[in-house]
Design an enzyme around this catalytic site. Structure first.
Site, PDB file in Angstrom:
ATOM      1  N   LYS A   1       0.855  -1.170   0.000  1.00 14.04           N
ATOM      2  CA  LYS A   1       0.000   0.000   0.000  1.00 14.04           C
ATOM      3  C   LYS A   1       0.898   1.229   0.000  1.00 14.04           C
ATOM      4  O   LYS A   1       1.890   1.268   0.726  1.00 14.04           O
ATOM      5  CB  LYS A   1      -0.893   0.021   1.244  1.00 14.04           C
ATOM      6  CG  LYS A   1      -1.852   1.212   1.296  1.00 14.04           C
ATOM      7  CD  LYS A   1      -2.583   1.247   2.626  1.00 14.04           C
ATOM      8  CE  LYS A   1      -3.582   2.391   2.670  1.00 14.04           C
ATOM      9  NZ  LYS A   1      -4.110   2.604   4.047  1.00 14.04           N
TER      10      LYS A   1
ATOM     11  N   ASP B   1      -3.498  -3.848  12.462  1.00 13.96           N
ATOM     12  CA  ASP B   1      -3.462  -4.396  11.103  1.00 13.96           C
ATOM     13  C   ASP B   1      -4.031  -5.811  11.069  1.00 13.96           C
ATOM     14  O   ASP B   1      -3.799  -6.613  11.974  1.00 13.96           O
ATOM     15  CB  ASP B   1      -2.029  -4.410  10.574  1.00 13.96           C
ATOM     16  CG  ASP B   1      -1.504  -3.013  10.262  1.00 13.96           C
ATOM     17  OD1 ASP B   1      -2.312  -2.064  10.230  1.00 13.96           O
ATOM     18  OD2 ASP B   1      -0.279  -2.880  10.045  1.00 13.96           O
TER      19      ASP B   1
ATOM     20  N   HIS C   1      -2.232   1.641  16.335  1.00 13.22           N
ATOM     21  CA  HIS C   1      -1.482   2.786  15.806  1.00 13.22           C
ATOM     22  C   HIS C   1      -2.387   3.667  14.960  1.00 13.22           C
ATOM     23  O   HIS C   1      -3.488   3.282  14.578  1.00 13.22           O
ATOM     24  CB  HIS C   1      -0.264   2.317  14.990  1.00 13.22           C
ATOM     25  CG  HIS C   1      -0.622   1.418  13.837  1.00 13.22           C
ATOM     26  ND1 HIS C   1      -1.025   0.107  13.996  1.00 13.22           N
ATOM     27  CD2 HIS C   1      -0.624   1.645  12.499  1.00 13.22           C
ATOM     28  CE1 HIS C   1      -1.259  -0.440  12.812  1.00 13.22           C
ATOM     29  NE2 HIS C   1      -1.039   0.480  11.887  1.00 13.22           N
TER      30      HIS C   1
ATOM     31  N   HIS D   1      -6.057   1.917  14.695  1.00 10.40           N
ATOM     32  CA  HIS D   1      -6.436   0.575  14.250  1.00 10.40           C
ATOM     33  C   HIS D   1      -5.281  -0.388  14.488  1.00 10.40           C
ATOM     34  O   HIS D   1      -4.146   0.035  14.722  1.00 10.40           O
ATOM     35  CB  HIS D   1      -6.782   0.586  12.755  1.00 10.40           C
ATOM     36  CG  HIS D   1      -5.601   0.873  11.871  1.00 10.40           C
ATOM     37  ND1 HIS D   1      -5.037   2.125  11.775  1.00 10.40           N
ATOM     38  CD2 HIS D   1      -4.849   0.062  11.081  1.00 10.40           C
ATOM     39  CE1 HIS D   1      -4.003   2.084  10.938  1.00 10.40           C
ATOM     40  NE2 HIS D   1      -3.860   0.829  10.517  1.00 10.40           N
TER      41      HIS D   1
END
Length: 335
Positions: free
Chosen positions: A202, A223, A277, A221
């Site tokens: 990404k 991962d 994070h 959030h």
């Protein structure tokens, strides 16, 4: 299109020194109110060339247990390979909107691959200040080159070279993480798919923002991945939650940032922690980052490793197909 609308908003905001209400986070999320400014411990930095293998394993395991994140130096990816990766990514985001839209995620598509504005929404419906490009870089069977920019012309060659080094680094990380759990070195990488493990690149592009104190590039959030390997640029912005404080990740030239993701937390039965994070933005400069999410194939069943579960340490997580876990998390259903 939504992307054009957001970029128009960004341009308008820069001239008015304000941002639309949907980008203003609640007080519990605003960076100006929630970033910790006192003395804090730094995210661990680990030398992957440490000649003391036991110390290396210990350092990786401790950082993954206590922080869920660490930076690595002497990681084996040449600086010029990373510099080229950053250069072609930046060139892509400097293209005209029309040309970038050629790689847009198709409307209604099940895949996340493609170019667009994430516009990630939290429960209050707030939006994030970020554009992105997603595409897989490994294995070859999962790559869809229609999402790989043809401009700049060297984009494909640069990303293929990066993927080759990325695979070597991933194996080294998984080996040390496995040994840190008292397992044989091959166990974790095989548990997340082995040769079928998917590498999803990404590129995050965070435009300059007139009110970085009020908004976020990406809201808090963890991962979905097993691990995430991230290349930052020199504009700081990554923050992690440690001891209930949001702290800034220090920029270290040529270092890579390693996140423990949800699947590694599940496999380790909670020994390794998936890091919470978020990303802040900058008033003057565009911030960019290049995370690669190492994800199991959708049909692969992931759960706490049997070697780590017993009467005294029962399974703390469900065992299920990765695609089912991903569906629940993306749709904010219980996981």
């Amino acid at each position: 299109m939504e992307v054009e609308r957001v970029q128009a908003i960004a341009s308008l905001s820069l001239s008015t020194n304000s941002i639309p209400a949907e980008f203003v986070m609640g007080e519990k999320e605003q960076p100006a109110l929630t970033t910790f400014h006192g003395p804090v411990p730094e995210i661990p930095t680990i030398d992957l060339n440490d000649p003391d293998q036991e110390n290396l394993v210990r350092s990786v395991a401790r950082a993954s247990s206590e922080w869920g994140i660490f930076q690595v130096v002497n990681h084996g990816i040449p600086n010029d390979v990373i510099t080229k990766l950053q250069a072609v990514g930046k060139e892509f985001f400097n293209l005209s909107q029309e040309e970038k839209e050629m790689y847009a995620k198709p409307p209604g598509a099940q895949t996340i691959e493609g170019y667009g504005t994430k516009l990630q929404k939290d429960l209050q419906g707030k939006k994030s200040w970020v554009d992105h490009l997603f595409h897989r870089i490994w294995p070859p069977s999962s790559i869809n080159h229609k999402f790989w920019p043809k401009n700049p012309p060297s984009y494909r060659e640069v990303n293929e070279e990066y993927a080759k080094y990325m695979r070597e680094l991933a194996t080294k990380l998984f080996t040390n993480l496995s040994l840190g759990l008292g397992l044989e070195g091959h166990v974790l990488e095989e548990a997340v798919g082995g040769e079928d493990l998917e590498y999803m690149l990404k590129i995050n592009y965070y435009p300059p923002c007139p009110r970085p104190d009020l908004t976020l590039g990406v809201v808090a959030h963890t991962d979905l991945s097993a691990i995430t390997i991230l290349v930052p640029n020199e504009v700081p912005g990554l923050q992690v939650l440690k001891d209930d404080c949001w702290i800034d990740a220090k920029y270290i030239p040529h270092a890579l940032i390693i996140h423990v993701g949800d699947q590694l937390e599940i496999l380790s039965n909670g020994k390794y922690k998936s890091v919470l994070h978020r990303t802040t933005v900058d008033k003057e400069k565009a911030r960019m980052s290049w995370p690669v999410f190492l994800e199991p194939p959708g049909e692969l069943v992931v759960g706490p490793l049997s070697q780590l579960v017993n009467e005294d340490n029962t399974a703390k997580f469900k065992t299920r197909k990765f695609k089912d876990y991903m569906f629940c998390k993306l749709n904010k259903l219980p996981v």
